[in-house]
Design a protein around this motif. Structure first.
Motif, PDB file in Angstrom:
ATOM      1  N   ASN A 281       0.828  -1.203   0.000  1.00  0.00           N
ATOM      2  CA  ASN A 281       0.000   0.000   0.000  1.00  0.00           C
ATOM      3  C   ASN A 281       0.860   1.250   0.000  1.00  0.00           C
ATOM      4  O   ASN A 281       1.928   1.286   0.632  1.00  0.00           O
ATOM      5  CB  ASN A 281      -0.909   0.038   1.231  1.00  0.00           C
ATOM      6  CG  ASN A 281      -2.006  -1.001   1.155  1.00  0.00           C
ATOM      7  OD1 ASN A 281      -2.724  -1.077   0.160  1.00  0.00           O
ATOM      8  ND2 ASN A 281      -2.144  -1.808   2.202  1.00  0.00           N
ATOM      9  N   ILE A 282       0.398   2.268  -0.704  1.00  0.00           N
ATOM     10  CA  ILE A 282       0.981   3.599  -0.586  1.00  0.00           C
ATOM     11  C   ILE A 282       0.090   4.387   0.362  1.00  0.00           C
ATOM     12  O   ILE A 282      -1.100   4.589   0.098  1.00  0.00           O
ATOM     13  CB  ILE A 282       1.066   4.310  -1.948  1.00  0.00           C
ATOM     14  CG1 ILE A 282       1.992   3.519  -2.893  1.00  0.00           C
ATOM     15  CG2 ILE A 282       1.586   5.732  -1.775  1.00  0.00           C
ATOM     16  CD1 ILE A 282       2.117   4.137  -4.276  1.00  0.00           C
ATOM     17  N   ILE A 283       0.665   4.786   1.485  1.00  0.00           N
ATOM     18  CA  ILE A 283      -0.104   5.473   2.518  1.00  0.00           C
ATOM     19  C   ILE A 283      -0.203   6.947   2.153  1.00  0.00           C
ATOM     20  O   ILE A 283       0.794   7.672   2.150  1.00  0.00           O
ATOM     21  CB  ILE A 283       0.548   5.289   3.896  1.00  0.00           C
ATOM     22  CG1 ILE A 283       0.817   3.793   4.161  1.00  0.00           C
ATOM     23  CG2 ILE A 283      -0.328   5.879   4.976  1.00  0.00           C
ATOM     24  CD1 ILE A 283      -0.409   2.902   4.092  1.00  0.00           C
ATOM     25  N   LYS A 284      -1.414   7.376   1.847  1.00  0.00           N
ATOM     26  CA  LYS A 284      -1.620   8.757   1.418  1.00  0.00           C
ATOM     27  C   LYS A 284      -1.345   9.709   2.582  1.00  0.00           C
ATOM     28  O   LYS A 284      -1.814   9.497   3.703  1.00  0.00           O
ATOM     29  CB  LYS A 284      -3.056   8.948   0.924  1.00  0.00           C
ATOM     30  CG  LYS A 284      -3.455   7.994  -0.201  1.00  0.00           C
ATOM     31  CD  LYS A 284      -2.636   8.237  -1.453  1.00  0.00           C
ATOM     32  CE  LYS A 284      -3.112   7.349  -2.588  1.00  0.00           C
ATOM     33  NZ  LYS A 284      -2.333   7.542  -3.824  1.00  0.00           N
ATOM     34  N   SER A 285      -0.596  10.753   2.311  1.00  0.00           N
ATOM     35  CA  SER A 285      -0.285  11.721   3.355  1.00  0.00           C
ATOM     36  C   SER A 285      -1.530  12.515   3.715  1.00  0.00           C
ATOM     37  O   SER A 285      -2.454  12.663   2.905  1.00  0.00           O
ATOM     38  CB  SER A 285       0.822  12.675   2.882  1.00  0.00           C
ATOM     39  OG  SER A 285       0.406  13.394   1.741  1.00  0.00           O
ATOM     40  N   ARG A 286      -1.555  13.019   4.922  1.00  0.00           N
ATOM     41  CA  ARG A 286      -2.680  13.838   5.358  1.00  0.00           C
ATOM     42  C   ARG A 286      -2.153  15.033   6.131  1.00  0.00           C
ATOM     43  O   ARG A 286      -1.066  14.995   6.720  1.00  0.00           O
ATOM     44  CB  ARG A 286      -3.658  13.049   6.232  1.00  0.00           C
ATOM     45  CG  ARG A 286      -3.058  12.500   7.519  1.00  0.00           C
ATOM     46  CD  ARG A 286      -4.122  12.052   8.496  1.00  0.00           C
ATOM     47  NE  ARG A 286      -4.963  13.160   8.921  1.00  0.00           N
ATOM     48  CZ  ARG A 286      -5.387  13.334  10.175  1.00  0.00           C
ATOM     49  NH1 ARG A 286      -5.044  12.479  11.107  1.00  0.00           N
ATOM     50  NH2 ARG A 286      -6.136  14.368  10.482  1.00  0.00           N
ATOM     51  N   GLU A 287      -2.913  16.106   6.110  1.00  0.00           N
ATOM     52  CA  GLU A 287      -2.575  17.294   6.885  1.00  0.00           C
ATOM     53  C   GLU A 287      -2.987  17.057   8.332  1.00  0.00           C
ATOM     54  O   GLU A 287      -4.178  16.975   8.647  1.00  0.00           O
ATOM     55  CB  GLU A 287      -3.290  18.517   6.319  1.00  0.00           C
ATOM     56  CG  GLU A 287      -2.814  18.928   4.936  1.00  0.00           C
ATOM     57  CD  GLU A 287      -1.392  19.436   4.942  1.00  0.00           C
ATOM     58  OE1 GLU A 287      -0.962  19.978   5.989  1.00  0.00           O
ATOM     59  OE2 GLU A 287      -0.702  19.296   3.912  1.00  0.00           O
ATOM     60  N   LEU A 288      -1.998  16.901   9.189  1.00  0.00           N
ATOM     61  CA  LEU A 288      -2.297  16.681  10.596  1.00  0.00           C
ATOM     62  C   LEU A 288      -2.817  17.969  11.224  1.00  0.00           C
ATOM     63  O   LEU A 288      -2.573  19.064  10.735  1.00  0.00           O
ATOM     64  CB  LEU A 288      -1.053  16.167  11.311  1.00  0.00           C
ATOM     65  CG  LEU A 288      -0.483  14.847  10.757  1.00  0.00           C
ATOM     66  CD1 LEU A 288       0.835  14.512  11.432  1.00  0.00           C
ATOM     67  CD2 LEU A 288      -1.472  13.701  10.921  1.00  0.00           C
TER      68      LEU A 288
END
Length: 658
Positions: A281-288
């Motif tokens: 899986n490519i873990i999609k980045s998120r704005e923390l």
């Protein structure tokens, strides 16, 4: 009444046995390799094959079990480890390894440079199933002296983050003593349940990812930290969800180009041999710290390319709950079911690795336990094209799985730029060391005597536009290893009995008798001109392996031809060009032996303006009469002379590039 009770008890026992038998036959017939003892001693097997391994399936004409691609060889770097897992390289070249079964992290050191660990140091111990660990910042810290004048001093330390089953902690790691001090707890983690490994991956200086596996095979978790990757602030311990719906992503890494986080994922059990797929899986980045919702990768409801798990959830949603009106993310790459992907690493764009593998992904398949036919137990290469698109999968190291069980189970992969990689094996209790060399196939192929050689690149240095490599060739004999080190030039004779190499000292050429484990007494000294030594060309052996020829280039307008004679341990030095023929900057190319071994042809030329090649000539040296004759190529020839060779009649020829 007693008979009825007895009958019920017997019925229950029979049904239980029948169910256990059905369950075993349906799901566990292939469990043997996973839980049984190793089917052989892999350390002894590798030692029996000179510690080097075989090169490829095509060249494997023996019973050596492990198959590797062309040009690779394998040996054991460390042994007698009880279940080694995650690996990282320390600042002093030591290899740090987590050993969850022993509750510690150790440092493995190779103190004598023989590519085998000879010292094991406990870095930190008495831990609760430590698995993932990683380094943070490195600093120099100083401690004041005690009032009595003791203690104190400065240490170069690096932050070492360690994930136990129940907690992530930070230590100061002394890079010279390989010891830790000043533990600080960062954040607590859920413990218990089915999956106990925790892994770590920095995505920035102030954000650490922690993967936490599910507590079950398939269920709705009560603790929402389970089956997820959380993002933790190292200084405060505060955490947020980074990704959810990940049943057991035991390993993570970052893509060397895009910086994306990739993770391996183990699919659920008990759906048969072919379902569900394991995943990359490519873990999609998120704005923390924002309204950006962490992406859901599907578990327990979905698997693979967003396939609904109706075996687990039999409710009627009216729509496909894995594909419509949801934010679930499907797998990037589906892997075969139950292969249990663990550690993985991208192959660097480095000359230490074969170019066709650059950017590909190596993945360790730990191996199945609940498949009727055992699968996995190997390392595969996932091939990507120039645009980064997945093309296919190829076995990279296989053969741990045997008819009698499993010799080992690969866990983590550590790749280095110079063509060296390490693989941990928690079943055999070893760390393997693999090396690649372009010359390895040539040097080791089809030898019918003596030990198998291993050639590796020790160092690569860029000097201007020139890449200078230092090679080390090693042979394992009964009385130990023989190491031959050379800069630039090293060549095996056609009969594979002798090695010619540029000596690492005294600016000379030395020779080694492979079969008889003997260095030749005489060396070929190189002539010093104007305070500097010449560049050495390629060694070229005569067809009968009795002589070796090479040229040297001086910066004073002269090349020399050297011919070394094996039987007599003597050599000749011939000045092959002069100022009268081709000016003040004359050069000679690689010599070429005639088919009968009596003559040597070589191409010479002058360097014109802007380093163009002019004033070509072909010279032929008669080794029996010591006579050198030359033919000046017509300068009117339209094109460069690019090659000199011999025809079937034994006449020299040259080729024009027009």
């Amino acid at each position: 009444m007693k008979k009825i009770i007895l009958g019920i008890i017997i019925f229950i026992i029979v049904v239980t046995f029948l169910y256990v038998g059905w369950f075993w036959y349906s799901y566990l017939r292939g469990v043997g390799p996973a839980i049984g003892k190793p089917s052989g001693d892999i350390v002894r097997i590798l030692e029996d094959y000179n510690g080097q391994g075989q090169l490829s399936s095509e060249q494997n004409n023996t019973n050596f079990p492990l198959m590797l691609p062309d040009g690779f060889a394998i040996s054991v770097f460390a042994q007698d480890l009880d279940g080694p897992r995650v690996m990282h390289t320390g600042q002093r070249g030591e290899l740090l390894v987590s050993i969850p079964t022993q509750g510690k992290i150790v440092a493995l050191r190779d103190t004598n440079g023989d590519n085998v660990s000879d010292e094991t140091i406990d870095v930190v111990s008495d831990l609760n199933k430590p698995h993932g660990f990683t380094f943070g910042d490195c600093i120099t810290t100083c401690i004041e002296l005690n009032p009595d004048g003791t203690g104190g001093g400065c240490h170069d330390v690096c932050e070492l983050y360690v994930a136990e089953e129940h907690v992530v902690s930070r230590y100061n790691y002394d890079i010279d003593t390989y010891q830790v001090f000043d533990r600080k707890e960062i954040t607590a983690l859920p413990q218990g349940g089915r999956h106990t490994t925790r892994s770590l991956q920095f995505i920035s200086d102030d954000m650490l990812l922690v993967s936490i596996g599910s507590s079950c095979n398939v269920c709705d978790e009560e603790d929402n930290r389970r089956a997820s990757i959380i993002a933790v602030e190292p200084e405060t311990g505060a955490w947020q969800h980074y990704a959810t719906g990940l049943r057991n992503s035991v390993f993570m890494t970052t893509h060397p180009t895009t910086g994306e986080v990739w993770a391996t994922e183990m699919g659920r059990d008990l759906l048969g041999d072919d379902l569900p797929p394991d995943e990359i899986n490519i873990i999609k980045s998120r704005e923390l710290d924002s309204n950006d919702v962490p992406k859901d990768y599907g578990w327990p409801l979905c698997y693979g390319k967003n396939v609904f798990d109706s075996d687990y959830d039999q409710r009627d949603y009216g729509i496909d709950p894995c594909n419509e009106n949801n934010n679930k993310i499907g797998s990037y790459i589906d892997l075969p079911a139950h292969v249990a992907p663990l550690g993985f690493a991208f192959i660097p764009h480095s000359e230490g690795w074969p170019e066709y593998m650059w950017g590909d992904l190596l993945v360790a398949y730990h191996g199945s336990w609940n498949s009727t036919k055992p699968v996995g137990y190997k390392v595969v290469r996932l091939d990507f094209d120039a645009e980064g698109n997945y093309v296919g999968s190829y076995d990279f190291v296989s053969g741990w799985l045997t008819d009698d069980g499993a010799l080992g189970r690969p866990v983590d992969i550590l790749v280095e730029p110079d063509g060296v990689m390490y693989i941990s094996d928690d079943k055999a209790g070893v760390i393997y060391r693999l090396v690649y060399s372009e010359k390895l196939s040539y040097l080791a192929g089809n030898m019918d005597f003596g030990p198998t050689p291993l050639l590796e690149t020790l160092n690569t240095e860029q000097v201007g536009s020139e890449t200078i490599r230092t090679y080390q060739l090693s042979y394992k004999y009964d009385n130990g290893y023989k190491y031959l080190t050379s800069n630039r030039v090293l060549e095996l004779s056609p009969d594979k009995h002798f090695i010619a190499l540029e000596a690492d000292e005294a600016y000379s050429i030395s020779f080694f008798d492979v079969e008889n484990y003997k260095d030749f007494e005489n060396r070929v000294p190189l002539k010093e001109e104007v305070g500097s030594y010449p560049d050495v060309g390629v060694f070229v052996w005569s067809p009968d392996a009795k002589h070796v020829a090479f040229t040297t280039a001086h910066g004073v307008g002269r090349s020399d031809l050297y011919i070394y004679h094996i039987d007599s341990d003597t050599y000749d030095s011939i000045e092959v060009n002069s100022f009268d023929v081709c000016g003040a900057s004359c050069y000679a190319e690689t010599p070429v032996w005639s088919p009968d071994g009596q003559y040597i042809a070589l191409l010479e030329y002058d360097r014109g303006q802007e380093r163009t090649k002019i004033n070509y000539r072909v010279s032929v040296f008669d080794t029996s009469t010591q006579y050198l004759r030359s033919h000046i190529v017509d300068n009117a020839v339209d094109g460069d002379v690019v090659k000199v060779s011999w025809n079937k009649q034994g006449e020299p020829m040259y080729y024009i590039n027009d």
